[in-house]
Design a protein around this motif. Structure first.
Motif: not given
Lengths: 337, 568
Positions: A77, A80, A87-88, A293-298
């Motif tokens: 993990l 940033s 964020g991580v 779902l919580a990582l859909l963007y990254t």
């Protein structure tokens, strides 16, 4: 062999053998079985992948783990370092089979390992629940259709009550209640979080969808000449049901099996996605999508990979169901489809 | 208070403020609000959250989410100053004309009520309302009735029989003089702070003697609640009877309406703000959106320090955590750096294991639950977990193999925390499960002993800047009410000897603040040796606002001032 001999050979073959031969010649069945076989094989090899190849525990959080890739030490993990440094981000796919092949999830767990373990749970629950639905539906359909009268009335009304609820609403309601308190039926006790709970719930909610058509077939079959003849010869009820009626409703039942397994699997994924199916840290395709779902963007692959598995498996099961249906349908065979 | 409470303490404000503001990234130091600019007033402020915060009753609700709104709706005799940063710790007269005259060795506080102020239903605010409001704290079993207001004369009887509560000797009013006299059984160093929080807000005497639930109670501030559906929307509109009486205590508001929408996932909230469909995100921002906000939307992000903690209350009255070794094992096993990562990284949180947060009165840099340290020989700071020792403690406690359920809120960050804690508990020998439940009810659910919660993930944000607000409130016997949703001592920890020491320190604080803070620091270490909780980290507040939202101000007490945001 003369024409008469070959015709005789064909007509002397049982319907089951004919269906199997038709199925064996159907490309759809081979394609679908290949896909399903591959997925099942991958699922079976989950422990091998996790413990021998990737050397990881797919159920333990490893937020501070590091790996060495191309000579560099990388955090699983990674915090940033740009902008405000917020964020991580979990490591993405490395495409290295030994190290986070599909990357990590928000807990630093190997997505590939969880995906394989998830396959086991999803397939197991889907198959078990599907078979429970089929067996109970067959039993109810046979009893209700053969006995008719008050027995049929009672069983049909019970099915109507279950049918009256939207299937997902009923499954969600049962899951919410049972997952916190568990389920106790006589000597059977399923604790909260037990995998037997989603299996039971999914197995029960679909019964009306299978039992009613079977009951209809049994009702129609009961009036057929061969059944009346059996009754006329003084055959026992059990003989009539199991020797005369059951073999004739089995084709419909066999068609239902892959369809119900696919439906049950999808329902399991949906329930797990809503956190009311398989419970953490166990994995199923639905729970992994939920995690993703919580990582859909990254890291969209965390959700996409199990999504793809669900699509492939459901499509393969449905394709196989179509092939079975056609193989068992004399009209289709006569058309040469 | 849980998540984002705000608050108080006059005596300690100065020193704390300076230290906290020094590390702030976006708050100016202690300046008040500029005069109201009517040209910038108007528009609708849209706030979004995953879930509502339960009851709307200001005497019952104990969440930062709604306390943030109460600062723009309800008023007490005193209030916290509308100011940036540390200035917000200053206590100013609100419905009272001035700070109280203290006499009788600090046991008597005399106020004069302002004249001409009306509730949002048009009724005038009278001294009778003041008395009724204090009695109502006990009638509705306010969560702080036993910890904040038990020092008022007559309070013990009210705590015993809430329904018939009368504070005839504790709150003496004179309608002719418009005066209110509050009598205490003993001096209380934090009484002014306690009178400035929403639980001491003045409500109409006609307010129901029970939790009003979703029914709005008339307000005195610039906004009143128009409607509330906890599953959908809370609407606040201008209070037609509001006229600014103190710019410091309750300045005029800018937006004509505030719509607080519920039901959006945190990631949907972020997207809504990015698209200017909402003005502000309430929930902790999901980890995978933080980098984007920190880079692409950096100008819309405000990071501010908080005196708060994320922690794990452990129920000391039921297995396995009725065994001190089991509780200590959890403390040793927690990888606080991992939890900081889940929260968003080191820019948004820092590992701690002391009960009193850094930069807080009484705080001592120590950690008894890090590798190589013990509660009796603590290290200066947390460095790493000690899993081997944790496993040994679990084994020694005889609790290995027991089932443990971790109760968390169902938002992304809390769920991730729950899964992490589950993993830790499994790794030290328990059979752990996670129970995510709606954020709407999780906070009260974990307080009620009927629910037999063994361990949970919760947060505590200062009510006021005094050590008593952490130690006495969260671990005092008076805060433990079995079978009640308002039992903020979630661990059910009631150690009579420890409690007596806290009462002694509270008394000491009236005369010698420095000595009292030192004592609080010692009590912190003493109680953590008993480990009724496991403290994980101290968070920072990240506010993400839309490009069209102006006039952002942050109070260390109540966080962002919603009434001061401009949308026009």
């Amino acid at each position: 062999m003369s024409l008469n001999e070959s015709a005789s050979a064909i007509f002397s073959e049982s319907p089951g053998k004919i269906a199997l031969r038709t199925l064996a010649r159907d490309k759809r069945s081979w394609i679908s079985l290949s896909i399903l076989g591959t997925i099942i094989l991958l699922a079976l090899f989950a422990p091998l992948y996790a413990h021998i190849i990737a050397k990881t525990d797919p159920f333990a959080s490893t937020l501070n783990a590091t790996i060495t890739l191309h000579g560099k030490t990388i955090s699983v993990l990674e915090p940033s370092t740009t902008g405000l440094g917020l964020g991580v981000t979990p490591i993405g796919p490395t495409w290295n089979i030994h190290k986070y092949f599909l990357g990590a999830d928000g807990q630093g767990r190997d997505v590939m390992a969880r995906l394989l373990y998830g396959s086991r749970n999803t397939l197991f629950i889907g198959t078990s629940a599907g078979l429970i639905t089929i067996i109970l539906s067959l039993l109810i359909g046979l009893i209700a259709g053969y006995r008719r009268g008050w027995v049929d009335a009672v069983l049909s009304r019970i099915l109507d009550v279950i049918w009256a609820f939207p299937v997902y609403l009923l499954a969600i309601s049962l899951s919410v209640v049972l997952l916190t308190s568990g389920l106790k039926i006589g000597f059977l006790h399923f604790g909260p979080g037990s995998m037997a709970l989603p299996i039971t719930i999914i197995g029960v909610v679909y019964i009306p969808y299978v039992a009613r058509p079977i009951r209809g077939q049994v009702l129609a079959m009961r009036e057929r000449e061969f059944v009346r003849a059996a009754v006329g010869t003084g055959a026992k009820h059990s003989t009539i049901v199991f020797r005369e009626i059951l073999p004739n409703v089995m084709p419909a039942v066999l068609v239902f099996i892959p369809i119900m397994i696919a439906l049950s699997m999808l329902t399991e994924s949906a329930l797990s996605f809503l956190s009311i199916g398989v419970q953490p840290p166990s994995a199923s395709w639905g729970t992994i999508i939920n995690d993703g779902l919580a990582l859909l963007y990254t890291r969209p692959i965390v959700a996409l990979a199990p999504g793809l598995m669900i699509v492939l498996t459901a499509a393969a099961l449905n394709l196989y169901g179509d092939a079975v249906r056609d193989a068992l349908d004399p009209k289709t065979r006569a058309r040469g489809d | 208070m849980r998540r984002s409470l705000i608050i108080k303490s006059l005596l300690t404000a100065g020193a704390l403020a300076l230290s906290v503001v020094a590390s702030s990234t976006s708050s100016a130091a202690g300046t008040g609000m500029v005069p109201f600019d009517s040209a910038k007033a108007g528009g609708t402020l849209k706030l979004v959250a995953q879930a509502a915060a339960g009851t709307l009753d200001p005497k019952v609700n104990y969440t930062g989410q709604f306390w943030q709104l109460y600062q723009a709706t309800y008023d007490g005799l005193l209030g916290f100053k509308y100011a940036d940063g540390a200035g917000s710790f200053e206590i100013v007269p609100d419905l009272a004309t001035a700070l109280p005259v203290q006499s009788n060795g600090g046991k008597t506080l005399t106020f004069t009520l302002r004249s001409g102020i009306k509730f949002s239903n048009g009724a005038p605010v009278t001294v009778a309302d003041v008395k009724a409001s204090f009695e109502r704290i006990f009638k509705v079993s306010s969560p702080t009735a036993g910890s904040f207001y038990n020092g008022i004369v007559g309070a013990p009887a009210c705590l015993t029989k809430p329904a018939t509560c009368k504070l005839d000797k504790g709150v003496v009013v004179n309608a002719a003089k418009n005066s209110v006299v509050i009598n205490l059984v003993a001096p209380d160093e934090a009484i002014l702070s306690k009178l400035a929080v929403p639980h001491a807000a003045i409500n109409p005497a006609s307010s129901p003697a029970k939790d009003a639930g979703t029914a709005p109670i008339p307000t005195t501030g610039p906004y009143m609640f128009k409607s509330y559906d906890p599953n959908k929307l809370l609407v606040m509109v201008r209070n037609p009877f509001f006229k600014e009486w103190s710019h410091d205590a309750q300045p005029a508001a800018y937006s004509d309406e505030i719509d607080y929408q519920f039901g959006l996932t945190p990631t949907a909230q972020v997207t809504a703000v990015e698209n200017n469909q909402a003005n502000w995100v309430y929930d902790p921002i999901p980890a995978d959106r933080l980098n984007e906000i920190g880079t692409k939307y950096a100008t819309q992000a405000h990071v501010n320090p908080l005196t708060a903690m994320w922690y794990l209350p452990m129920n000391v009255n039921i297995a396995p955590f009725n065994n001190v070794k089991a509780r200590q094992a959890v403390n040793y096993a927690l990888d606080r750096a991992a939890m900081v990562k889940i929260f968003g990284g080191s820019q948004l949180a820092a590992p701690v294991c002391s009960f009193l947060p850094p930069n807080f009165p009484g705080h001592v840099d120590y950690c008894g639950y890090t590798k190589g340290a013990t509660p009796t020989k603590p290290a200066k700071a947390w460095a790493a977990p000690d899993l081997a020792l944790a496993k040994k403690l679990v084994k020694d406690s005889g609790t290995a193999g027991q089932a443990v359920a971790v109760v968390v809120s169902d938002d992304d960050v809390n769920k991730q925390m729950g899964v992490y804690v589950q993993s830790v508990l499994n790794s030290i020998g328990y059979k752990a499960t996670v129970k995510p439940i709606s954020a709407n009810i999780q906070f009260t659910y974990i307080q009620n002993t009927k629910n037999k919660v063994q361990i949970s993930v919760s947060q505590w944000y200062q009510d006021y800047p005094a050590a008593s607000d952490f130690l006495n409130v969260l671990l005092g016997c008076a805060s433990f009410t079995p079978n009640s949703d308002a039992s903020i001592n979630m661990s059910g920890y009631c150690n009579k000897a420890f409690d007596a020491k806290m009462q002694k320190t509270l008394a000491l604080a009236v005369t010698d603040k420095t000595a009292a803070d030192k004592s609080w620091g010692q009590l912190d270490q003493e109680v953590m040796a008993d480990a009724p909780v496991a403290v994980a980290f101290t968070p920072k507040q990240l506010d993400f606002i839309s490009t069209g939202t102006k006039n952002y101000h942050f109070s260390l007490q109540f966080k962002m001032f919603v009434s001061q945001l401009q949308t026009k």
